[in-house]
Design a protein around this motif. Structure first.
Motif, PDB file in Angstrom:
ATOM      1  N   CYS A   1      38.256  27.084  42.827  1.00  0.00           N
ATOM      2  CA  CYS A   1      38.985  27.628  43.982  1.00  0.00           C
ATOM      3  C   CYS A   1      38.574  28.908  44.539  1.00  0.00           C
ATOM      4  O   CYS A   1      38.798  29.645  43.539  1.00  0.00           O
ATOM      5  N   GLU A   2      38.038  29.056  45.637  1.00  0.00           N
ATOM      6  CA  GLU A   2      37.601  30.647  45.821  1.00  0.00           C
ATOM      7  C   GLU A   2      38.626  31.530  46.060  1.00  0.00           C
ATOM      8  O   GLU A   2      38.833  32.609  45.658  1.00  0.00           O
ATOM      9  N   ALA A   3      39.735  30.965  46.491  1.00  0.00           N
ATOM     10  CA  ALA A   3      40.908  31.998  46.677  1.00  0.00           C
ATOM     11  C   ALA A   3      41.459  32.374  45.408  1.00  0.00           C
ATOM     12  O   ALA A   3      41.851  33.552  45.085  1.00  0.00           O
ATOM     13  N   PHE A   4      41.599  31.462  44.296  1.00  0.00           N
ATOM     14  CA  PHE A   4      42.134  31.778  43.107  1.00  0.00           C
ATOM     15  C   PHE A   4      40.987  32.746  42.440  1.00  0.00           C
ATOM     16  O   PHE A   4      41.518  33.537  41.770  1.00  0.00           O
TER      17      PHE A   4
ATOM     18  N   ILE B   1      39.255  34.890  43.560  1.00  0.00           N
ATOM     19  CA  ILE B   1      39.399  36.167  44.133  1.00  0.00           C
ATOM     20  C   ILE B   1      40.638  37.005  43.669  1.00  0.00           C
ATOM     21  O   ILE B   1      40.449  37.949  43.182  1.00  0.00           O
ATOM     22  N   ILE B   2      41.661  36.179  43.374  1.00  0.00           N
ATOM     23  CA  ILE B   2      42.947  36.603  42.653  1.00  0.00           C
ATOM     24  C   ILE B   2      42.560  37.028  41.256  1.00  0.00           C
ATOM     25  O   ILE B   2      43.022  38.298  40.729  1.00  0.00           O
ATOM     26  N   ARG B   3      41.756  36.223  40.737  1.00  0.00           N
ATOM     27  CA  ARG B   3      41.361  36.358  39.227  1.00  0.00           C
ATOM     28  C   ARG B   3      40.495  37.790  38.980  1.00  0.00           C
ATOM     29  O   ARG B   3      40.805  38.610  38.265  1.00  0.00           O
ATOM     30  N   HIS B   4      39.594  37.859  39.993  1.00  0.00           N
ATOM     31  CA  HIS B   4      38.922  39.188  39.921  1.00  0.00           C
ATOM     32  C   HIS B   4      39.535  40.345  40.485  1.00  0.00           C
ATOM     33  O   HIS B   4      39.306  41.348  39.535  1.00  0.00           O
ATOM     34  N   LEU B   5      40.443  40.183  41.070  1.00  0.00           N
ATOM     35  CA  LEU B   5      41.243  41.542  41.186  1.00  0.00           C
ATOM     36  C   LEU B   5      41.979  41.874  40.115  1.00  0.00           C
ATOM     37  O   LEU B   5      42.234  43.061  39.798  1.00  0.00           O
ATOM     38  N   LEU B   6      42.618  40.942  39.541  1.00  0.00           N
ATOM     39  CA  LEU B   6      43.416  41.216  38.146  1.00  0.00           C
ATOM     40  C   LEU B   6      42.422  41.605  37.078  1.00  0.00           C
ATOM     41  O   LEU B   6      42.728  42.635  36.245  1.00  0.00           O
ATOM     42  N   ILE B   7      41.255  41.073  36.922  1.00  0.00           N
ATOM     43  CA  ILE B   7      40.433  41.579  35.919  1.00  0.00           C
ATOM     44  C   ILE B   7      39.672  42.785  36.103  1.00  0.00           C
ATOM     45  O   ILE B   7      39.820  43.544  35.135  1.00  0.00           O
ATOM     46  N   ASP B   8      39.412  43.281  37.147  1.00  0.00           N
ATOM     47  CA  ASP B   8      38.928  44.527  37.792  1.00  0.00           C
ATOM     48  C   ASP B   8      39.871  45.683  37.344  1.00  0.00           C
ATOM     49  O   ASP B   8      39.630  46.825  37.327  1.00  0.00           O
TER      50      ASP B   8
END
Length: 138
Positions: free
Chosen positions: A36-39, A41-48
């Motif tokens: 899921c692309e949207a999920f 994106i959220i994961r990468h924001l949190l990892i960053d």
């Protein structure tokens, strides 16, 4: 037949022996989340954000358990984002209606059920700020 769990999420050291997960995810669920692309994106924001360190109370030995907790955090945040956006939008509306007047209680701008809803949102976001912003231990 019960789905095969790809991850387990212990809630605390006391409940760890039961390993009662808040989310039961089978391999298909995990695969769907990963695609899921949207999920993502959220994961990468949190990892960053680089705040994925576990506290001493929740330190985990296996990478699989750490990934399970981070996935749980990301799912929870994905569910909270719409609530935070509604609160942000309602706050913006309240401030726009007030103009230059500095009223401390923004909920006074709303009436009826809208006032109650805004008050609930405001309390939730303020009292659970660290949780809503995923600050601290995942």
């Amino acid at each position: 037949m019960a789905p095969h769990r790809a991850f387990s999420f212990p809630l605390s050291h006391i409940e760890e022996e039961w390993r009662i997960p808040p989310f039961e995810l089978n391999k298909k669920d995990v695969s769907n989340l990963r695609s899921c692309e949207a999920f993502q994106i959220i994961r990468h924001l949190l990892i960053d954000r680089k705040d994925t360190e576990f506290c001493d109370h929740h330190s985990l030995d296996s990478e699989e358990d750490k990934e399970a907790w981070l996935l749980q955090r990301d799912i929870t945040y994905a569910l909270i984002v719409p609530i935070l956006e509604i609160y942000r939008h309602a706050t913006h509306i309240a401030k726009a209606l007030l103009g230059n007047r500095h009223i401390f209680d923004l909920e006074l701008v709303f009436r009826g059920e809208a006032r109650g809803a805004f008050s609930w949102l405001q309390c939730f976001v303020m009292e659970e700020e660290d949780w809503c912003l995923t600050r601290g231990c995942p």
